[in-house]
Design a protein around this motif. Structure first.
Motif, PDB file in Angstrom:
ATOM      1  N   GLN A 216       0.693  -1.226   0.043  1.00  0.00           N
ATOM      2  CA  GLN A 216       0.121   0.049  -0.080  1.00  0.00           C
ATOM      3  C   GLN A 216       0.806   1.253  -0.059  1.00  0.00           C
ATOM      4  N   THR A 217       0.558   2.123  -0.824  1.00  0.00           N
ATOM      5  CA  THR A 217       1.061   3.536  -1.078  1.00  0.00           C
ATOM      6  C   THR A 217       0.336   4.655  -0.383  1.00  0.00           C
ATOM      7  N   GLY A 218      -0.752   4.609  -0.358  1.00  0.00           N
ATOM      8  CA  GLY A 218      -1.585   5.710   0.174  1.00  0.00           C
ATOM      9  C   GLY A 218      -1.563   6.069   1.633  1.00  0.00           C
ATOM     10  N   THR A 219      -0.647   5.536   2.328  1.00  0.00           N
ATOM     11  CA  THR A 219      -0.472   5.897   3.757  1.00  0.00           C
ATOM     12  C   THR A 219       0.818   6.542   3.931  1.00  0.00           C
ATOM     13  N   PHE A 220       1.170   7.478   3.109  1.00  0.00           N
ATOM     14  CA  PHE A 220       2.583   8.023   3.270  1.00  0.00           C
ATOM     15  C   PHE A 220       2.547   9.146   4.220  1.00  0.00           C
ATOM     16  N   PHE A 221       1.714   9.838   4.244  1.00  0.00           N
ATOM     17  CA  PHE A 221       1.540  10.979   5.134  1.00  0.00           C
ATOM     18  C   PHE A 221       1.311  10.344   6.545  1.00  0.00           C
ATOM     19  N   GLU A 222       0.671   9.345   6.850  1.00  0.00           N
ATOM     20  CA  GLU A 222       0.441   8.788   8.197  1.00  0.00           C
ATOM     21  C   GLU A 222       1.739   8.229   8.469  1.00  0.00           C
ATOM     22  N   ASP A 223       2.424   7.736   7.713  1.00  0.00           N
ATOM     23  CA  ASP A 223       3.828   7.203   8.144  1.00  0.00           C
ATOM     24  C   ASP A 223       4.697   8.207   8.225  1.00  0.00           C
ATOM     25  N   VAL A 224       4.671   9.210   7.686  1.00  0.00           N
ATOM     26  CA  VAL A 224       5.674  10.358   8.203  1.00  0.00           C
ATOM     27  C   VAL A 224       5.275  11.011   9.665  1.00  0.00           C
ATOM     28  N   ILE A 225       3.815  10.793   9.809  1.00  0.00           N
ATOM     29  CA  ILE A 225       3.562  11.445  11.257  1.00  0.00           C
ATOM     30  C   ILE A 225       4.198  10.599  12.223  1.00  0.00           C
ATOM     31  N   THR A 226       3.785   9.212  12.183  1.00  0.00           N
ATOM     32  CA  THR A 226       3.993   8.272  12.946  1.00  0.00           C
ATOM     33  C   THR A 226       5.709   8.396  13.279  1.00  0.00           C
ATOM     34  N   GLU A 227       6.303   8.443  12.229  1.00  0.00           N
ATOM     35  CA  GLU A 227       7.768   8.300  12.197  1.00  0.00           C
ATOM     36  C   GLU A 227       8.363   9.517  13.227  1.00  0.00           C
ATOM     37  N   LYS A 228       7.653  10.878  12.871  1.00  0.00           N
ATOM     38  CA  LYS A 228       8.074  11.979  13.694  1.00  0.00           C
ATOM     39  C   LYS A 228       7.724  11.776  15.112  1.00  0.00           C
ATOM     40  N   GLU A 229       6.641  11.374  15.360  1.00  0.00           N
ATOM     41  CA  GLU A 229       6.132  11.199  16.867  1.00  0.00           C
ATOM     42  C   GLU A 229       7.132  10.153  17.622  1.00  0.00           C
ATOM     43  N   GLU A 230       7.310   8.928  16.783  1.00  0.00           N
ATOM     44  CA  GLU A 230       8.161   8.039  17.434  1.00  0.00           C
ATOM     45  C   GLU A 230       9.806   8.640  17.612  1.00  0.00           C
ATOM     46  N   LYS A 231      10.147   9.223  16.820  1.00  0.00           N
ATOM     47  CA  LYS A 231      11.547   9.883  16.658  1.00  0.00           C
ATOM     48  C   LYS A 231      11.794  10.810  17.929  1.00  0.00           C
ATOM     49  N   LEU A 232      10.808  11.793  18.233  1.00  0.00           N
ATOM     50  CA  LEU A 232      10.793  12.716  19.039  1.00  0.00           C
ATOM     51  C   LEU A 232       9.988  12.665  20.414  1.00  0.00           C
ATOM     52  N   LYS A 233       9.501  11.214  20.681  1.00  0.00           N
ATOM     53  CA  LYS A 233       8.945  11.265  21.799  1.00  0.00           C
ATOM     54  C   LYS A 233       9.667  11.329  23.029  1.00  0.00           C
ATOM     55  N   TYR A 234      11.018  10.922  23.098  1.00  0.00           N
ATOM     56  CA  TYR A 234      11.789  11.033  24.322  1.00  0.00           C
ATOM     57  C   TYR A 234      12.226  12.575  24.649  1.00  0.00           C
ATOM     58  N   ALA A 235      12.605  13.098  23.305  1.00  0.00           N
ATOM     59  CA  ALA A 235      12.953  14.565  23.396  1.00  0.00           C
ATOM     60  C   ALA A 235      11.601  15.280  24.082  1.00  0.00           C
ATOM     61  N   SER A 236      10.332  14.991  23.649  1.00  0.00           N
ATOM     62  CA  SER A 236       9.164  15.814  24.009  1.00  0.00           C
ATOM     63  C   SER A 236       8.974  15.563  25.422  1.00  0.00           C
ATOM     64  N   THR A 237       9.227  14.210  25.859  1.00  0.00           N
ATOM     65  CA  THR A 237       9.066  13.914  27.328  1.00  0.00           C
ATOM     66  C   THR A 237       9.901  14.839  28.093  1.00  0.00           C
ATOM     67  N   ILE A 238      11.439  14.926  27.678  1.00  0.00           N
ATOM     68  CA  ILE A 238      12.354  15.742  28.300  1.00  0.00           C
ATOM     69  C   ILE A 238      12.096  17.167  28.486  1.00  0.00           C
ATOM     70  N   LEU A 239      11.502  17.775  27.264  1.00  0.00           N
ATOM     71  CA  LEU A 239      11.335  19.055  27.275  1.00  0.00           C
ATOM     72  C   LEU A 239      10.056  19.479  28.187  1.00  0.00           C
ATOM     73  N   GLN A 240       9.331  18.460  28.207  1.00  0.00           N
ATOM     74  CA  GLN A 240       8.001  18.820  29.034  1.00  0.00           C
ATOM     75  C   GLN A 240       8.306  18.674  30.562  1.00  0.00           C
ATOM     76  N   ILE A 241       9.468  17.659  30.929  1.00  0.00           N
ATOM     77  CA  ILE A 241       9.872  17.575  32.568  1.00  0.00           C
ATOM     78  C   ILE A 241      10.542  18.647  32.633  1.00  0.00           C
ATOM     79  N   SER A 242      11.359  19.516  31.951  1.00  0.00           N
ATOM     80  CA  SER A 242      12.266  20.415  32.266  1.00  0.00           C
ATOM     81  C   SER A 242      12.118  21.841  31.377  1.00  0.00           C
ATOM     82  N   LYS A 243      11.026  22.396  31.527  1.00  0.00           N
ATOM     83  CA  LYS A 243      10.744  23.665  30.849  1.00  0.00           C
ATOM     84  C   LYS A 243      11.472  24.767  31.629  1.00  0.00           C
ATOM     85  N   ILE A 244      12.723  25.187  31.554  1.00  0.00           N
ATOM     86  CA  ILE A 244      13.299  26.129  32.504  1.00  0.00           C
ATOM     87  C   ILE A 244      13.247  27.415  31.578  1.00  0.00           C
TER      88      ILE A 244
END
Length: 381
Positions: A216-244
């Motif tokens: 299937q090739t019709g899920t390209f944009f959904e795949d991109v969104i998932t990739e960004k979320e998984e790649k940045l999930k640890y960074a987002s957690t760190i930023l939420q914990i320490s918003k100095i």
């Protein structure tokens, strides 16, 4: 560029990115005083589980452990390592995209197998010693939950194309209840034939969906969104914990503490002025004070959960050192942000004020933790 070389290049880049995030928060002080003592304490406690089962697990039925594993199966996402820039060229090369997805699926299987193995190893003392399960039963449970996790992640990927959020969440909720009922009401430990059958059903369904998703090739944009979320999930957690750098805006007209900006010290000196500025800024900002309270609060479960007295002292000493380091870094942060800290100040005065201001918060925190430790030591004797 073939799909395999493209995948490993992106995987290498992903690991470098995640390692950079880890190194940004774990300097040598965090590694020496928190990570290493925590790993030693966890290893010691895990070794004790093989010798003596903890009392808290005695009334817990084995079903609850499997429900914890089931909840874990719903965490994470299936990644195809598709990037947004691929829409310019790579999306037209269907064979390369298919090869990339095939290798990504294999990587997901391997990574989830390792993670599931870690979960089962953690529960192994309870499964083998407390519940008296044999290796065959545990292996069947391992393969069952691994196939279930792979299926759930791929179903979540498959359903990501649904635009209506309520419909997608409704389907996932129904699947959660149905699959959960299989674990709760089938007595899986004493019905291995049914579990083996369900494992084959899960694997066949997983392979069917994987084949559809790869083609299937019709899920390209959904795949991109998932990739960004998984790649940045640890960074987002760190930023939420320490918003100095972005403290929360205070909506009330006057601060909760020191609203009339009265003097804390009766004797007015340059040093006392700097210390007073630090105290008021730290106490008026709820993120700063809550961060300090969280660091102090870590000592409470440490004293309660850790069995050995020497481990309690070792970990709490590490916490005390980390609190001192955090307060010192907060002084540096406030000094860089507040203009009063830069107005004709002597470096010697700044150093003395820094030591005094840090100790005003550090000494009570240290006394609280030491008092807690002494109480736990007296009770254990």
């Amino acid at each position: 560029m073939i799909g395999s070389s493209l995948f490993f290049e992106r995987l290498k880049r992903e690991w470098k990115f995640q390692w950079g995030i880890f190194r940004s928060i774990a300097d040598w002080t965090i590694i020496v005083y928190i990570i290493i003592p925590t790993l030693l304490a966890c290893s010691y406690i895990y070794g004790l589980w093989w010798i003596t089962i903890p009392s808290w697990i005695v009334p817990v039925p084995e079903l609850y452990l499997f429900l914890v594993v089931y909840l874990y199966c719903w965490l994470g996402a299936c990644r195809f390592f598709i990037e947004e820039a691929d829409q310019l060229y790579l999306i037209q090369k269907k064979q390369i995209v298919r090869n990339l997805k095939k290798i990504a699926v294999s990587y997901n299987v391997i990574s989830n197998s390792i993670k599931m193995s870690i979960i089962m190893i953690i529960f192994a003392p309870f499964l083998f010693i407390h519940y008296n399960l044999n290796v065959q039963t545990v292996m069947i449970a391992f393969i069952f939950f691994l196939s279930l996790k792979l299926l759930i992640l791929m179903l979540k990927k498959w359903l990501s194309v649904i635009k209506r959020s309520w419909l997608k969440k409704g389907i996932l909720l129904i699947l959660f209840l149905i699959l959960g009922s299989i674990i709760c009401f089938t007595n899986m430990l004493y019905n291995p034939q049914f579990i083996i059958t369900m494992t084959f059903v899960f694997l066949l369904t997983y392979l069917f969906i994987v084949r559809r998703m790869i083609r299937q090739t019709g899920t390209f944009f959904e795949d991109v969104i998932t990739e960004k979320e998984e790649k940045l999930k640890y960074a987002s957690t760190i930023l939420q914990i320490s918003k100095i750098d972005q403290p929360a805006k205070i909506k009330r007209k006057r601060p909760l503490l020191f609203s009339k900006s009265q003097r804390i010290f009766s004797y007015w000196t340059k040093q006392n002025t700097l210390v007073e500025v630090f105290i008021k800024i730290l106490l008026r900002n709820k993120q700063y004070i809550f961060s300090l309270l969280r660091l102090i609060g870590i000592s409470v479960p440490t004293v309660i959960i850790v069995p050995a007295i020497w481990l309690k002292w070792l970990l709490c000493i590490g916490i005390i050192i980390v609190i001192k380091i955090w307060l010192s870094s907060m002084w540096d942060h406030i000094q860089n942000k507040h203009f009063i800290m830069h107005v004709n100040q002597d470096q010697k005065e700044l150093a003395l004020a820094r030591t005094k201001a840090v100790n005003i918060f550090w000494v009570p925190s240290m006394l609280f933790i030491i008092t807690l430790l002494l109480g736990a030591t007296m009770i254990s004797l």
